[in-house]
Design an enzyme around this catalytic site. Structure first.
Site, PDB file in Angstrom:
ATOM      1  N   ALA A   1       0.821  -1.210   0.000  1.00 41.59           N
ATOM      2  CA  ALA A   1       0.000   0.000   0.000  1.00 41.59           C
ATOM      3  C   ALA A   1       0.858   1.265   0.000  1.00 41.59           C
ATOM      4  O   ALA A   1       0.670   2.170  -0.828  1.00 41.59           O
ATOM      5  CB  ALA A   1      -0.937  -0.008   1.201  1.00 41.59           C
ATOM      6  N   TRP A   2       1.808   1.355   0.930  1.00 41.55           N
ATOM      7  CA  TRP A   2       2.584   2.586   1.063  1.00 41.55           C
ATOM      8  C   TRP A   2       3.538   2.778  -0.114  1.00 41.55           C
ATOM      9  O   TRP A   2       3.662   3.885  -0.654  1.00 41.55           O
ATOM     10  CB  TRP A   2       3.338   2.565   2.390  1.00 41.55           C
ATOM     11  CG  TRP A   2       4.052   3.817   2.791  1.00 41.55           C
ATOM     12  CD1 TRP A   2       5.290   3.912   3.342  1.00 41.55           C
ATOM     13  CD2 TRP A   2       3.574   5.177   2.720  1.00 41.55           C
ATOM     14  NE1 TRP A   2       5.608   5.228   3.608  1.00 41.55           N
ATOM     15  CE2 TRP A   2       4.572   6.019   3.241  1.00 41.55           C
ATOM     16  CE3 TRP A   2       2.386   5.747   2.257  1.00 41.55           C
ATOM     17  CZ2 TRP A   2       4.439   7.401   3.309  1.00 41.55           C
ATOM     18  CZ3 TRP A   2       2.233   7.133   2.320  1.00 41.55           C
ATOM     19  CH2 TRP A   2       3.254   7.938   2.841  1.00 41.55           C
ATOM     20  N   GLY A   3       4.200   1.715  -0.542  1.00 37.15           N
ATOM     21  CA  GLY A   3       5.098   1.842  -1.686  1.00 37.15           C
ATOM     22  C   GLY A   3       4.368   2.262  -2.951  1.00 37.15           C
ATOM     23  O   GLY A   3       4.832   3.130  -3.696  1.00 37.15           O
TER      24      GLY A   3
ATOM     25  N   TYR B   1      -4.082  -4.014  -2.183  1.00 35.01           N
ATOM     26  CA  TYR B   1      -3.646  -3.084  -1.138  1.00 35.01           C
ATOM     27  C   TYR B   1      -4.382  -1.755  -1.144  1.00 35.01           C
ATOM     28  O   TYR B   1      -4.501  -1.108  -0.098  1.00 35.01           O
ATOM     29  CB  TYR B   1      -2.138  -2.813  -1.283  1.00 35.01           C
ATOM     30  CG  TYR B   1      -1.288  -4.006  -0.951  1.00 35.01           C
ATOM     31  CD1 TYR B   1      -0.974  -4.317   0.363  1.00 35.01           C
ATOM     32  CD2 TYR B   1      -0.790  -4.827  -1.960  1.00 35.01           C
ATOM     33  CE1 TYR B   1      -0.184  -5.416   0.682  1.00 35.01           C
ATOM     34  CE2 TYR B   1       0.004  -5.930  -1.661  1.00 35.01           C
ATOM     35  CZ  TYR B   1       0.306  -6.215  -0.336  1.00 35.01           C
ATOM     36  OH  TYR B   1       1.084  -7.308  -0.029  1.00 35.01           O
TER      37      TYR B   1
ATOM     38  N   LYS C   1       5.172   4.345  17.849  1.00 35.20           N
ATOM     39  CA  LYS C   1       3.746   4.709  17.776  1.00 35.20           C
ATOM     40  C   LYS C   1       2.900   3.527  17.327  1.00 35.20           C
ATOM     41  O   LYS C   1       1.717   3.441  17.670  1.00 35.20           O
ATOM     42  CB  LYS C   1       3.547   5.921  16.860  1.00 35.20           C
ATOM     43  CG  LYS C   1       3.947   5.734  15.401  1.00 35.20           C
ATOM     44  CD  LYS C   1       2.832   5.163  14.535  1.00 35.20           C
ATOM     45  CE  LYS C   1       3.328   4.871  13.135  1.00 35.20           C
ATOM     46  NZ  LYS C   1       2.271   4.264  12.291  1.00 35.20           N
TER      47      LYS C   1
ATOM     48  N   ASN D   1      -2.267  -1.143  12.735  1.00 40.29           N
ATOM     49  CA  ASN D   1      -1.920  -1.417  14.118  1.00 40.29           C
ATOM     50  C   ASN D   1      -3.105  -1.166  15.041  1.00 40.29           C
ATOM     51  O   ASN D   1      -3.404  -1.974  15.930  1.00 40.29           O
ATOM     52  CB  ASN D   1      -0.714  -0.566  14.527  1.00 40.29           C
ATOM     53  CG  ASN D   1       0.543  -0.974  13.798  1.00 40.29           C
ATOM     54  OD1 ASN D   1       1.197  -1.947  14.135  1.00 40.29           O
ATOM     55  ND2 ASN D   1       0.875  -0.227  12.751  1.00 40.29           N
TER      56      ASN D   1
ATOM     57  N   GLU E   1       2.906  -3.718  11.843  1.00 43.77           N
ATOM     58  CA  GLU E   1       4.328  -3.686  12.184  1.00 43.77           C
ATOM     59  C   GLU E   1       4.558  -3.709  13.695  1.00 43.77           C
ATOM     60  O   GLU E   1       5.554  -4.244  14.180  1.00 43.77           O
ATOM     61  CB  GLU E   1       4.988  -2.437  11.573  1.00 43.77           C
ATOM     62  CG  GLU E   1       5.073  -2.449  10.057  1.00 43.77           C
ATOM     63  CD  GLU E   1       6.241  -3.261   9.528  1.00 43.77           C
ATOM     64  OE1 GLU E   1       6.777  -4.114  10.277  1.00 43.77           O
ATOM     65  OE2 GLU E   1       6.619  -3.056   8.362  1.00 43.77           O
TER      66      GLU E   1
END
EC number: 1.1.1.94
Length: 325
Positions: free
Chosen positions: A11-13, A49, A189, A254, A274
């Site tokens: 997703a982030w990439g 994603y 976080k 998370n 993560e």
């Protein structure tokens, strides 16, 4: 405009690749899955994603890492944090000399306790290394919604130049030279978000969630400073900003994981969180630095199966009262 290679088609990439392509950069995206790469190239989507979000036609993806890295000026490592060392070891043969490498995953290696930038430096010595972190959901970035993050490098001038180069459209990047602080904020976080999610799953109410966010942030700062972070960094985008975002929406993997645990749901099959992989090593580091972190420690006990969510909530609420710090 520059040549950017992104390692990691999650997703982030994919969201970063889309944003930088729209800015006019030449972007190549590497992924492990030939099916996902083919979908990005042919249909301009990554449904696994990013649901139905449309990707720019100029974005190309490939499973051939050497081809993706060819002639790259900036390389972003966006694979999951626990795979960074593996990916860096694979990239060493193909990474062009002088290319700048940026770690974008948020997490501490759970085998060694090392930061993402350290893992990359171990395998790719001689390359300028930065870290990118801050309050950002891939779903927002891929839709072109405003996002502000922090880019840290040991050389602040290099960080400022790269931040300016990569800023554009709805993506705003602030520069920093606190490489440790930016990584600590982004890593811890995730653990705190799981703890707050457990609270949400148990329907303890908004007041209890606010207390956990606040006390969790205090732990994050104490441990971060002990590990070399600057307090002002942890008050910024990559610390407090990222914590607030991650603890407020189930778009956060998370937080969603914590909600599932707190409500007694089966977490099998949930997307990667993560913080699950970071919590044990984070607690080990806290013990080494003699920092008391009850929120983080309790989250670790629950995730390890040594404490139920109900027991965790009781334990946190029954801790001895003392002067707030």
């Amino acid at each position: 405009m520059s040549r950017i290679s992104i390692l990691g088609a999650g997703a982030w990439g994919t969201a970063l690749a889309a944003a930088f392509t729209l800015q006019g950069h030449t972007v190549r995206l590497w992924g492990r899955s030939s099916e996902i790469c083919d979908e990005i190239n042919r249909h301009h989507t990554n449904r696994a994603y990013l649901d139905t979000a449309s990707l720019p036609e100029g974005l190309s993806a490939s499973t051939d890492m050497s081809a993706v890295l060819s002639d790259a000026e900036t390389v972003l490592f966006v694979s999951p944090a626990q795979t960074t060392a593996e990916i860096a070891a694979r990239a060493v043969q193909s990474l062009p000399p002088g290319a700048t490498v940026v770690a974008c995953a948020k997490g501490i290696d759970n085998q060694t306790g090392r930061m993402q930038s350290e893992l990359i430096a171990d395998h790719l010595p001689g390359h300028p290394i930065g870290v990118l972190s801050g309050p950002s959901f891939a779903a927002d970035v891929v839709r072109g919604l405003p996002t502000a993050v922090t880019l840290a490098m040991a050389d602040l001038d290099l960080a400022q130049a790269l931040a300016q180069s990569l800023s554009g459209g709805a993506v705003r990047i602030y520069a920093s030279d606190d490489v440790i602080g930016v990584q600590i904020g982004g890593s811890l976080k995730n653990v705190m978000a799981i703890a707050v999610g457990i609270c949400r799953g148990g329907r303890m109410g908004a007041s209890a969630e606010a207390a956990l966010v606040t006390r969790g942030y205090a732990e994050l700062v104490r441990l971060g400073v002990a590990m070399g972070a600057r307090p002002e960094t942890l008050m910024g985008l990559s610390g407090l900003g990222d914590l607030v975002l991650t603890c407020s929406s189930e778009l956060s993997r998370n937080f969603a994981y914590g909600v599932a645990v707190g409500s007694g749901r089966d977490v099998t099959g949930l997307k990667l969180a993560e913080g699950v992989h970071t919590v044990a090593i984070a607690n080990t580091l806290a013990a080494q630095h003699q920092i008391v972190c009850p929120v983080m420690q309790t989250a670790g006990e629950v995730l390890a199966g040594r404490m139920s969510a109900d027991e965790a909530r009781i334990a946190l609420m029954s801790r001895p009262l003392r002067v707030e710090d």
